[in-house]
Structures are given as C-alpha cells and as structure tokens.
Design a protein around this motif. Structure first.
Motif, PDB file in Angstrom:
ATOM      1  N   LEU A  62       0.835  -1.202   0.000  1.00  0.00           N
ATOM      2  CA  LEU A  62       0.000   0.000   0.000  1.00  0.00           C
ATOM      3  C   LEU A  62       0.868   1.249   0.000  1.00  0.00           C
ATOM      4  O   LEU A  62       1.893   1.315   0.677  1.00  0.00           O
ATOM      5  N   LEU A  63       0.430   2.248  -0.776  1.00  0.00           N
ATOM      6  CA  LEU A  63       1.159   3.505  -0.885  1.00  0.00           C
ATOM      7  C   LEU A  63       0.146   4.642  -0.897  1.00  0.00           C
ATOM      8  O   LEU A  63      -0.914   4.527  -1.507  1.00  0.00           O
ATOM      9  N   GLY A  64       0.456   5.733  -0.214  1.00  0.00           N
ATOM     10  CA  GLY A  64      -0.429   6.899  -0.178  1.00  0.00           C
ATOM     11  C   GLY A  64      -0.158   7.834  -1.340  1.00  0.00           C
ATOM     12  O   GLY A  64       0.987   8.162  -1.624  1.00  0.00           O
ATOM     13  N   PHE A  65      -1.215   8.241  -2.043  1.00  0.00           N
ATOM     14  CA  PHE A  65      -1.109   9.159  -3.181  1.00  0.00           C
ATOM     15  C   PHE A  65      -1.907  10.414  -2.892  1.00  0.00           C
ATOM     16  O   PHE A  65      -2.984  10.359  -2.310  1.00  0.00           O
ATOM     17  N   PRO A  92      -6.978  15.180   0.613  1.00  0.00           N
ATOM     18  CA  PRO A  92      -6.478  14.042   1.393  1.00  0.00           C
ATOM     19  C   PRO A  92      -5.707  13.065   0.507  1.00  0.00           C
ATOM     20  O   PRO A  92      -5.884  13.032  -0.710  1.00  0.00           O
ATOM     21  N   SER A  93      -4.888  12.252   1.138  1.00  0.00           N
ATOM     22  CA  SER A  93      -4.192  11.183   0.431  1.00  0.00           C
ATOM     23  C   SER A  93      -5.123   9.999   0.270  1.00  0.00           C
ATOM     24  O   SER A  93      -6.038   9.788   1.066  1.00  0.00           O
ATOM     25  N   VAL A  94      -4.880   9.223  -0.758  1.00  0.00           N
ATOM     26  CA  VAL A  94      -5.641   8.011  -1.021  1.00  0.00           C
ATOM     27  C   VAL A  94      -4.671   6.839  -0.962  1.00  0.00           C
ATOM     28  O   VAL A  94      -3.584   6.897  -1.537  1.00  0.00           O
ATOM     29  N   ILE A  95      -5.061   5.772  -0.262  1.00  0.00           N
ATOM     30  CA  ILE A  95      -4.243   4.577  -0.176  1.00  0.00           C
ATOM     31  C   ILE A  95      -4.565   3.690  -1.371  1.00  0.00           C
ATOM     32  O   ILE A  95      -5.725   3.446  -1.681  1.00  0.00           O
ATOM     33  N   GLN A  96      -3.507   3.200  -2.041  1.00  0.00           N
ATOM     34  CA  GLN A  96      -3.703   2.368  -3.231  1.00  0.00           C
ATOM     35  C   GLN A  96      -2.784   1.159  -3.171  1.00  0.00           C
ATOM     36  O   GLN A  96      -1.648   1.245  -2.722  1.00  0.00           O
ATOM     37  N   ASN A  97      -3.263   0.027  -3.649  1.00  0.00           N
ATOM     38  CA  ASN A  97      -2.456  -1.174  -3.778  1.00  0.00           C
ATOM     39  C   ASN A  97      -1.537  -0.977  -4.986  1.00  0.00           C
ATOM     40  O   ASN A  97      -2.008  -0.763  -6.093  1.00  0.00           O
ATOM     41  N   VAL A  98      -0.224  -1.063  -4.758  1.00  0.00           N
ATOM     42  CA  VAL A  98       0.726  -0.849  -5.848  1.00  0.00           C
ATOM     43  C   VAL A  98       1.522  -2.117  -6.172  1.00  0.00           C
ATOM     44  O   VAL A  98       2.562  -2.049  -6.815  1.00  0.00           O
ATOM     45  N   VAL A 131       3.019   0.870 -11.079  1.00  0.00           N
ATOM     46  CA  VAL A 131       1.967   1.576 -10.352  1.00  0.00           C
ATOM     47  C   VAL A 131       0.960   2.062 -11.394  1.00  0.00           C
ATOM     48  O   VAL A 131       1.325   2.753 -12.347  1.00  0.00           O
ATOM     49  N   ARG A 132      -0.296   1.688 -11.194  1.00  0.00           N
ATOM     50  CA  ARG A 132      -1.343   1.999 -12.185  1.00  0.00           C
ATOM     51  C   ARG A 132      -2.433   2.876 -11.590  1.00  0.00           C
ATOM     52  O   ARG A 132      -2.697   2.823 -10.393  1.00  0.00           O
ATOM     53  N   ASN A 133      -3.079   3.637 -12.433  1.00  0.00           N
ATOM     54  CA  ASN A 133      -4.254   4.404 -12.039  1.00  0.00           C
ATOM     55  C   ASN A 133      -5.360   3.402 -11.735  1.00  0.00           C
ATOM     56  O   ASN A 133      -5.687   2.557 -12.570  1.00  0.00           O
ATOM     57  N   PRO A 134      -5.950   3.468 -10.532  1.00  0.00           N
ATOM     58  CA  PRO A 134      -6.952   2.463 -10.162  1.00  0.00           C
ATOM     59  C   PRO A 134      -8.230   2.535 -10.996  1.00  0.00           C
ATOM     60  O   PRO A 134      -8.953   1.558 -11.111  1.00  0.00           O
ATOM     61  N   THR A 155      -8.462   3.886 -14.451  1.00  0.00           N
ATOM     62  CA  THR A 155      -8.254   3.630 -15.878  1.00  0.00           C
ATOM     63  C   THR A 155      -7.309   2.466 -16.151  1.00  0.00           C
ATOM     64  O   THR A 155      -7.297   1.931 -17.256  1.00  0.00           O
ATOM     65  N   GLY A 156      -6.480   2.105 -15.171  1.00  0.00           N
ATOM     66  CA  GLY A 156      -5.490   1.056 -15.378  1.00  0.00           C
ATOM     67  C   GLY A 156      -4.231   1.539 -16.082  1.00  0.00           C
ATOM     68  O   GLY A 156      -3.314   0.758 -16.324  1.00  0.00           O
ATOM     69  N   ALA A 157      -4.169   2.820 -16.414  1.00  0.00           N
ATOM     70  CA  ALA A 157      -2.998   3.371 -17.089  1.00  0.00           C
ATOM     71  C   ALA A 157      -1.794   3.370 -16.140  1.00  0.00           C
ATOM     72  O   ALA A 157      -1.935   3.578 -14.934  1.00  0.00           O
ATOM     73  N   VAL A 158      -0.607   3.142 -16.688  1.00  0.00           N
ATOM     74  CA  VAL A 158       0.616   3.120 -15.888  1.00  0.00           C
ATOM     75  C   VAL A 158       0.956   4.541 -15.446  1.00  0.00           C
ATOM     76  O   VAL A 158       1.094   5.444 -16.269  1.00  0.00           O
ATOM     77  N   ILE A 159       1.084   4.724 -14.128  1.00  0.00           N
ATOM     78  CA  ILE A 159       1.492   6.009 -13.561  1.00  0.00           C
ATOM     79  C   ILE A 159       3.018   6.036 -13.430  1.00  0.00           C
ATOM     80  O   ILE A 159       3.660   7.020 -13.775  1.00  0.00           O
TER      81      ILE A 159
END
Length: 173
Positions: free
Chosen positions: A32-35, A45-51, A88-91, A93-97
């Motif tokens: 998990l990483l905060g974005f 606020p930050s959003v937690i995402q599975n990376v 790391v992808r956009n949750p 769209t799935g695009a690579v960040i």
C-alpha cells in the motif's frame, strides 16, 4: 499487505571459528502507498492504493575467529536483490502512472560488508572497524543513485575496577 518468507540457514563452530550462512526469499504482496488526490496546497487528502508486490532474495554470511586470547576478527557480508514486481497503475483507468515493475527497490543496496578487529583483556578494549555500503537508488524508476561508501572507525576504552565506576571511551569516524 502481506508477505511470505522462506529462510534457510546454517551455523558452524569449530575451535576458534564460528560462522553462519543464510539464504532468504521474501514475497511481499498488496503493498500500500499513499497518493495525493490533487495539488498539495489545497489540502486534498491522500488516497491509499495497492501498488503490487516486491520480491527480495538474499544471502547473509558472518564469521568470527578468535586470533588469540584477547584478539577477535569478525566479518559479515550481505547480498540483497529486491525488485518491484508491478507497475503503479491508475486504479480507475489502469494506465501506468510509474513503470516500476522490475526496478530495484528504493534505498536497498545490493552489497553490505563489515569487518572488525577487536581487543579486550577485561580492562582495556579497542576495536577497529571498516564498513562498506553499496550504491543504492533513491528514485522509483532507478534514475537517481547514491554512491557506495566505506566508513572506518576506531574506539578504545578502559574499565576501572573498585568503587570508582568511571568509563572512558573515544570514537572517531
């Protein structure tokens, strides 16, 4: 976040020599990483995402040898291979960040080494040490790197006995 660890090790002692060797494999999943959700100045606020995951493989070796009654030589070496398994992808769209898949983990040097020569007769003690830290990346895309470095230090002291409980130690690096 979860991880699975497999480690295999062996210890050996024969007379004045004592050593160990260990191999390990760690599979870290659902990291998990905060974005940030917008410009930091507006207080979003930050959003937690599975990376994704990280795989770490390594080897550790250590040994000490009693040179004489008061003298000891010690050394250790570690090899570490840690890689990000996923981009790391956009949750949405799935695009690579960030294309982190296959990149070396930030701040994880491949090589570490340390050697000590120590003297201790119960009252007087001293140690000369040399440590090496290999280069390591400080960017997720492995485009920026911290150089390897070595550090040597010496420390010495004397233990007073009786009612006087003073200890003097000097270390320089």
């Amino acid at each position: 976040e979860s991880s699975r660890t497999v480690e295999l090790g062996y210890r050996y002692r024969n007379g004045p020599f004592e050593g160990l060797a260990a191999l390990y494999l760690v599979k870290f999943e659902d990291r998990l990483l905060g974005f940030s959700t917008g410009a930091g100045i507006i207080g979003n606020p930050s959003v937690i995402q599975n990376v994704g995951g990280v795989e770490t493989k390594g080897l550790e070796l250590a040994g000490s040898y009693e040179l004489a009654d008061d003298w000891t030589l010690y050394g250790t070496y570690a090899y570490n291979d840690s890689k990000y398994e996923d981009d790391v992808r956009n949750p949405t769209t799935g695009a690579v960040i960030q294309a982190t898949g296959g990149k070396t983990v930030v701040n994880a040097p491949e090589h570490l080494f340390k050697a000590d020569l120590g003297y201790d007769n119960g009252d007087l003690y001293a140690k000369l040490s040399v440590a090496y830290t290999g280069s390591r990346f400080f960017s997720y895309l492995n485009t920026a790197e911290v150089d390897a470095y070595a550090l040597a230090d010496f420390s010495a002291g004397y233990r007073f006995s009786g009612d006087l409980n003073l200890k003097f130690e000097y270390t320089f690096e």
